[in-house]
Write an enzyme that holds these catalytic residues in place. Structure first.
Site, PDB file in Angstrom:
ATOM      1  N   ASN A  69     -34.660   0.352 -28.003  1.00  0.00           N
ATOM      2  CA  ASN A  69     -33.378   0.734 -28.110  1.00  0.00           C
ATOM      3  C   ASN A  69     -33.265   2.301 -26.947  1.00  0.00           C
ATOM      4  O   ASN A  69     -34.245   2.853 -26.296  1.00  0.00           O
ATOM      5  CB  ASN A  69     -32.279   1.108 -29.026  1.00  0.00           C
ATOM      6  CG  ASN A  69     -32.653   2.810 -29.516  1.00  0.00           C
ATOM      7  OD1 ASN A  69     -32.449   3.700 -29.476  1.00  0.00           O
ATOM      8  ND2 ASN A  69     -32.993   1.708 -30.812  1.00  0.00           N
ATOM      9  N   LYS A  90     -24.298   3.721 -47.993  1.00  0.00           N
ATOM     10  CA  LYS A  90     -25.610   4.277 -48.156  1.00  0.00           C
ATOM     11  C   LYS A  90     -25.424   5.527 -48.587  1.00  0.00           C
ATOM     12  O   LYS A  90     -26.609   5.985 -48.460  1.00  0.00           O
ATOM     13  CB  LYS A  90     -26.363   4.897 -46.199  1.00  0.00           C
ATOM     14  CG  LYS A  90     -26.409   3.664 -45.527  1.00  0.00           C
ATOM     15  CD  LYS A  90     -27.224   4.054 -44.164  1.00  0.00           C
ATOM     16  CE  LYS A  90     -26.537   3.031 -42.705  1.00  0.00           C
ATOM     17  NZ  LYS A  90     -28.073   2.559 -42.397  1.00  0.00           N
ATOM     18  N   PRO A 101     -36.894  -2.378 -42.685  1.00  0.00           N
ATOM     19  CA  PRO A 101     -36.117  -2.137 -43.321  1.00  0.00           C
ATOM     20  C   PRO A 101     -35.309  -0.967 -42.906  1.00  0.00           C
ATOM     21  O   PRO A 101     -35.290   0.116 -41.565  1.00  0.00           O
ATOM     22  CB  PRO A 101     -37.229  -1.001 -43.738  1.00  0.00           C
ATOM     23  CG  PRO A 101     -38.239  -0.901 -42.834  1.00  0.00           C
ATOM     24  CD  PRO A 101     -37.760  -1.397 -41.881  1.00  0.00           C
ATOM     25  N   LYS A 155     -20.173   3.263 -43.350  1.00  0.00           N
ATOM     26  CA  LYS A 155     -21.567   3.327 -43.872  1.00  0.00           C
ATOM     27  C   LYS A 155     -22.283   3.997 -44.871  1.00  0.00           C
ATOM     28  O   LYS A 155     -22.642   4.153 -44.998  1.00  0.00           O
ATOM     29  CB  LYS A 155     -22.367   3.749 -41.676  1.00  0.00           C
ATOM     30  CG  LYS A 155     -22.629   2.470 -41.367  1.00  0.00           C
ATOM     31  CD  LYS A 155     -22.887   2.587 -39.654  1.00  0.00           C
ATOM     32  CE  LYS A 155     -22.843   1.456 -38.843  1.00  0.00           C
ATOM     33  NZ  LYS A 155     -23.398   1.797 -37.037  1.00  0.00           N
ATOM     34  N   PHE A 164     -25.898   9.207 -39.278  1.00  0.00           N
ATOM     35  CA  PHE A 164     -25.498   8.802 -37.530  1.00  0.00           C
ATOM     36  C   PHE A 164     -24.951   7.098 -37.539  1.00  0.00           C
ATOM     37  O   PHE A 164     -25.255   6.562 -38.337  1.00  0.00           O
ATOM     38  CB  PHE A 164     -26.074   9.077 -36.339  1.00  0.00           C
ATOM     39  CG  PHE A 164     -26.355  10.795 -36.227  1.00  0.00           C
ATOM     40  CD1 PHE A 164     -26.461  11.370 -36.672  1.00  0.00           C
ATOM     41  CD2 PHE A 164     -25.841  10.611 -34.894  1.00  0.00           C
ATOM     42  CE1 PHE A 164     -26.326  13.116 -36.092  1.00  0.00           C
ATOM     43  CE2 PHE A 164     -25.604  12.362 -34.758  1.00  0.00           C
ATOM     44  CZ  PHE A 164     -25.869  12.805 -35.324  1.00  0.00           C
ATOM     45  N   LYS A 220     -51.078  -9.931 -24.934  1.00  0.00           N
ATOM     46  CA  LYS A 220     -50.608  -9.891 -24.297  1.00  0.00           C
ATOM     47  C   LYS A 220     -50.423 -11.776 -23.978  1.00  0.00           C
ATOM     48  O   LYS A 220     -51.114 -12.532 -23.652  1.00  0.00           O
ATOM     49  CB  LYS A 220     -50.389  -9.101 -22.729  1.00  0.00           C
ATOM     50  CG  LYS A 220     -49.999  -9.346 -21.805  1.00  0.00           C
ATOM     51  CD  LYS A 220     -50.263  -9.445 -20.466  1.00  0.00           C
ATOM     52  CE  LYS A 220     -49.282  -9.225 -19.919  1.00  0.00           C
ATOM     53  NZ  LYS A 220     -49.295 -10.189 -18.380  1.00  0.00           N
TER      54      LYS A 220
END
Ligand code: CTP
Length: 405
Positions: free
Chosen positions: A214, A346, A309, A342, A328, A293
């Site tokens: 990302n 969490k 995970p 969240k 975050f 590849k």
């Protein structure tokens, strides 16, 4: 000469050695003064060949010292008197030469002699050619100086005077001035605290050369680690693959995949007092990583993805009383609702939410803006600023939420 206790402004000796980025030191004087500092500039002899002391004199409003023995036989202030006056010694740019002299205690000019008399906090800002910066001799000297308790700002990456794009660039003057101010303002309130920070993206391989990742640059997490180290904490930074220098004063562990990161975080979590999970961990990984590849066959490739995970969720059963966990929340819509979800799921003590859909803030940017949510329903905004300033405000909030412990 005013003693340290008198006067409301803070007193900075700015040591300037002979690096090409010396032009930024001129602006640094102004940025320090804007933040309420009284500045006295000490230049090495070679530095005076690059910029005239008259420039620094005009900018600082004080005589500039460059020689142990000036025309009159003595400088306008002795290195001992200067040490009694100053609250902080900043050296920017700090060349390989001056770092070497400081590390080894060589005192052959005003700046290096003054350093030995200095009992204040010291902030060193190295800048040089990338190959010089990486040289074992320089790195060894830097380690000696960091171990001595001095604050160091990592040189940035960018185009250097020699034409290379490399490490070794002097950070921007406002960044240095902010770090100086924070160093003066903080009384080492995080000393003795063990802090674990994660940063950057993870990479999940698809085949021997391709991966899913990302846009996280790691800058926010690195700023959080650097700030904690500046405040005296013992910092471990578990980083995904990023192009950043390790922040001074922290131990860095490099990882690649979500599973690697999970392993490194889980093994260190029991010993930490505060965990800040700023990493943008991948939620998915390839069910099967192809060897080598994968050859192009002109057809659609549908790699099958499985859940990676969730590191934070997996830590919930390990959490012991007194530990503080800040996560975050990178959101593109319904920021508050998703962030609070969240926080609960969490079992976090704080969640720092950022809107990653906004241009110019968040992912892959120099700036950020955060909204902090805590289980008591409180909401606190950290307005848009550099990632370093957001990191500083975040630690203020964490320390307050922990009750200053
Ligand atoms: N996180 C984690 N492990 C994951 C994904 C995220 O530990 N596999 C952590 C992040 O470091 C962050 C928090 O969980 O502190 C929230 O991450 P975010 O990507 O915003 O949310 P997700 O839980 O992945 O949920 P979604 O992608 O659906 O928003």
């Amino acid at each position: 000469m005013a003693p340290k206790e008198s006067g409301s402004s803070w007193k900075v000796t700015l040591g300037v050695s002979a690096g090409i980025s010396i032009y930024k030191a001129c602006d640094l004087v102004r940025r320090l003064r804007e933040r309420g500092a009284e500045v006295r500039v000490v230049m090495t002899k070679n530095a005076t060949r690059m910029v005239s002391p008259v420039t620094f004199q005009a900018l600082s409003g004080n005589p500039v010292i460059s020689d142990l023995f000036e025309g009159s036989g003595e400088p306008s202030i002795s290195h001992i008197e200067l040490a009694k006056w100053e609250d902080l010694l900043v050296v920017a740019p700090a060349t390989a030469d001056i770092l070497g002299k400081f590390a080894r205690g060589i005192a052959d000019d005003f700046l290096s002699t003054h350093y030995l008399a200095c009992t204040s906090k010291v902030l060193l800002v190295p800048a040089m050619n990338g190959a010089m910066w990486r040289h074992a001799a320089v790195q060894e000297n830097v380690r000696i100086l960091a171990a001595r308790g001095h604050a160091l700002l990592s040189p940035g990456r960018g185009s250097l005077a020699c034409g290379d794009v490399d490490d070794g660039r002097l950070p921007e003057p406002s960044e240095i001035a902010d770090a100086a101010l924070r160093l003066i303002a903080n009384k080492g309130e995080m000393a003795g605290l063990k802090v674990l920070v994660t940063a950057g993206p993870t990479r999940e391989p698809l085949d021997g050369v391709r991966f899913i990742s990302n846009r996280s640059s790691g800058k926010m997490g690195y700023a959080i680690a650097a700030e904690a180290a500046l405040r005296g904490a013992e910092v471990t930074l578990v980083s995904g693959p990023v192009a950043l220098e390790a922040p001074f004063g922290s131990e860095r562990v490099m990882t690649e995949t979500a599973e690697d990161m999970e392993r490194e975080v889980r093994s260190r979590f029991p010993k930490c007092d505060v965990l800040v999970m700023a990493a943008a961990v991948s939620d998915y990984k390839a069910r099967k990583v192809l060897p080598g590849k994968r050859k192009k066959d002109g057809l659609t490739w549908k790699p099958e993805l499985a859940a990676a995970p969730d590191i934070l969720k997996g830590l919930v059963p390990l959490k012991r009383p007194g530990q503080f966990v800040c996560g975050f929340a990178a959101e593109t819509s319904r920021l508050k609702e998703n962030a609070i979800k969240k926080l609960k799921e969490k079992k976090l003590d704080m969640v720092a939410a950022n809107d990653v859909s906004k241009a110019g803030v968040g992912f892959d940017s120099e700036m950020n803006a955060l909204t902090l949510f805590t289980p008591d329903g409180a909401e606190q905004r950290i307005r848009e600023g550099t990632k370093a300033s957001c990191a500083s405000a975040l630690w203020d909030a964490i320390m307050e939420a922990r009750g200053g412990k």
